[in-house]
Design a protein around this motif. Structure first.
Motif, PDB file in Angstrom:
ATOM      1  N   TRP A  94      57.509  21.891  73.384  1.00  0.00           N
ATOM      2  CA  TRP A  94      57.736  23.311  73.550  1.00  0.00           C
ATOM      3  C   TRP A  94      58.050  23.980  72.211  1.00  0.00           C
ATOM      4  N   PRO A  95      57.671  25.253  72.052  1.00  0.00           N
ATOM      5  CA  PRO A  95      57.786  25.908  70.736  1.00  0.00           C
ATOM      6  C   PRO A  95      59.211  26.052  70.220  1.00  0.00           C
ATOM      7  N   GLY A  96      60.190  26.215  71.109  1.00  0.00           N
ATOM      8  CA  GLY A  96      61.578  26.275  70.646  1.00  0.00           C
ATOM      9  C   GLY A  96      62.035  24.958  70.059  1.00  0.00           C
ATOM     10  N   GLY A  97      61.649  23.873  70.719  1.00  0.00           N
ATOM     11  CA  GLY A  97      61.961  22.542  70.200  1.00  0.00           C
ATOM     12  C   GLY A  97      61.264  22.258  68.884  1.00  0.00           C
ATOM     13  N   GLN A  98      60.047  22.759  68.748  1.00  0.00           N
ATOM     14  CA  GLN A  98      59.323  22.592  67.485  1.00  0.00           C
ATOM     15  C   GLN A  98      60.054  23.280  66.339  1.00  0.00           C
ATOM     16  N   PHE A 187      66.569  28.530  77.494  1.00  0.00           N
ATOM     17  CA  PHE A 187      66.882  29.845  78.056  1.00  0.00           C
ATOM     18  C   PHE A 187      65.665  30.430  78.765  1.00  0.00           C
ATOM     19  N   TYR A 188      65.131  29.650  79.712  1.00  0.00           N
ATOM     20  CA  TYR A 188      63.947  30.086  80.456  1.00  0.00           C
ATOM     21  C   TYR A 188      64.314  30.611  81.842  1.00  0.00           C
ATOM     22  N   ASP A 189      65.596  30.572  82.177  1.00  0.00           N
ATOM     23  CA  ASP A 189      66.060  30.993  83.493  1.00  0.00           C
ATOM     24  C   ASP A 189      67.428  31.651  83.314  1.00  0.00           C
ATOM     25  N   GLU A 190      67.640  32.816  83.928  1.00  0.00           N
ATOM     26  CA  GLU A 190      68.864  33.583  83.712  1.00  0.00           C
ATOM     27  C   GLU A 190      70.101  32.839  84.194  1.00  0.00           C
ATOM     28  N   ALA A 191      70.013  32.172  85.346  1.00  0.00           N
ATOM     29  CA  ALA A 191      71.176  31.456  85.865  1.00  0.00           C
ATOM     30  C   ALA A 191      71.564  30.306  84.937  1.00  0.00           C
ATOM     31  N   GLY A 217      61.272  33.508  71.871  1.00  0.00           N
ATOM     32  CA  GLY A 217      61.422  34.897  72.252  1.00  0.00           C
ATOM     33  C   GLY A 217      61.004  35.214  73.669  1.00  0.00           C
ATOM     34  N   ARG A 218      61.233  34.274  74.579  1.00  0.00           N
ATOM     35  CA  ARG A 218      60.906  34.531  75.983  1.00  0.00           C
ATOM     36  C   ARG A 218      61.762  35.681  76.539  1.00  0.00           C
ATOM     37  N   ALA A 219      61.239  36.352  77.546  1.00  0.00           N
ATOM     38  CA  ALA A 219      61.908  37.531  78.091  1.00  0.00           C
ATOM     39  C   ALA A 219      63.304  37.199  78.595  1.00  0.00           C
ATOM     40  N   GLN A 220      63.470  36.049  79.261  1.00  0.00           N
ATOM     41  CA  GLN A 220      64.775  35.677  79.810  1.00  0.00           C
ATOM     42  C   GLN A 220      65.799  35.461  78.694  1.00  0.00           C
ATOM     43  N   PHE A 251      55.597  33.365  67.190  1.00  0.00           N
ATOM     44  CA  PHE A 251      56.668  32.851  66.354  1.00  0.00           C
ATOM     45  C   PHE A 251      57.688  32.107  67.207  1.00  0.00           C
ATOM     46  N   SER A 252      58.433  31.234  66.551  1.00  0.00           N
ATOM     47  CA  SER A 252      59.554  30.577  67.204  1.00  0.00           C
ATOM     48  C   SER A 252      60.710  30.570  66.211  1.00  0.00           C
TER      49      SER A 252
END
Length: 261
Positions: A94-98, A187-191, A217-220, A251-252
């Motif tokens: 996943w791009p955040g991990g990269q 941070f892919y889920d608000e809860a 930069g995902r929306a959540q 970008f990440s």
């Protein structure tokens, strides 16, 4: 590129768990194996070997080798219901991990001689990089026991001793003494973001732990209250192939978390 099958299901609904009849029994067996002194389940290792490909050269960390889903793999386009385990988030880099892994490789002093926890470790890339950068102690935490086996296999590919793999959910647990906590694409889920918020606060307040977050930069992520407590440390332009696999994200970034305590 339009992806179908299991890979498309993962990217569209990462926070939704698919339930298969064979999953529970198989994962219990893997949990027992990982929590004991026995070696990782040979049949699972074989399955991973046969249904992934050694890749990573087109990522932000081409020096790492990882077993991942690629277009050459059966389940890139196979029907999701044929997959026998939980959703294989560990099979995608996943791009955040990269970004997080790239940042550590460029700044090895961040984790050198430190006690490091990689939460939601997936393929184990950030944990492996922490090892390569001289961390004194590394724990990879992912609730999917298959991810722990994949992490062992990826460590073998990169010639490092595997980290301690913990498959219990550590989020919300009593904070342990870690110098550094890594969170890539969590941070892919608000809860989930909300639960992380409170737990990270306790970790920092109790032990002075440093927290680094990788996210494209995902929306959540951008819309959560925790965003105002994050300070950008680095930004990386994603390779073209990674952009295509992540619906055009370009970008990440890596962020440090500084809560209001």
């Amino acid at each position: 590129m339009i992806m179908v099958g299991l890979v498309k299901s993962l990217k569209c609904t990462r926070h939704v768990k698919l339930l298969f009849s064979a999953t529970t029994q198989t994962n219990r067996q893997i949990h027992r194996c990982l929590s004991s002194s026995c070696r990782p389940h040979d049949s699972v290792r074989t399955f991973i070997s046969e249904n992934t490909e050694t890749a990573g050269e087109h990522s932000l960390t081409p020096e790492l080798k990882l077993r991942l889903f690629t277009p050459n793999c059966r389940f890139w386009r196979e029907r999701p219901e044929l997959w026998p385990f939980d959703d294989p988030y560990w099979a995608i880099y996943w791009p955040g991990g990269q970004a997080l892994s790239r940042f550590l490789l460029d700044n090895p002093e961040v984790c050198q001689d430190k006690k490091v926890l990689d939460v939601g470790s997936g393929c184990g890339a950030s944990a492996i990089v922490a090892k390569l950068c001289g961390a004194a102690h590394v724990v990879a935490n992912d609730i999917d026991p298959v991810a722990a086996i994949a992490t062992h296999m990826n460590c073998e590919l990169n010639g490092v001793e595997p980290p301690i793999c913990v498959t219990n959910n550590m989020i919300g647990s009593e904070p342990e003494r870690f110098d550094l906590i890594l969170l890539g694409d969590m941070f892919y889920d608000e809860a989930l973001a909300t639960s992380l918020h409170g737990w990270l606060d306790r970790c920092i307040k109790t032990h002075g732990t440093r927290v680094l977050v990788g996210d494209p930069g995902r929306a959540q992520f951008e819309g959560h209250d925790i965003r105002r407590l994050l300070h950008q440390q680095a930004q990386f332009e994603l390779p073209e192939s990674v952009r295509e696999e992540n619906y055009g994200l370009t970008f990440s970034c890596v962020w440090s978390y500084s809560p209001e305590l």
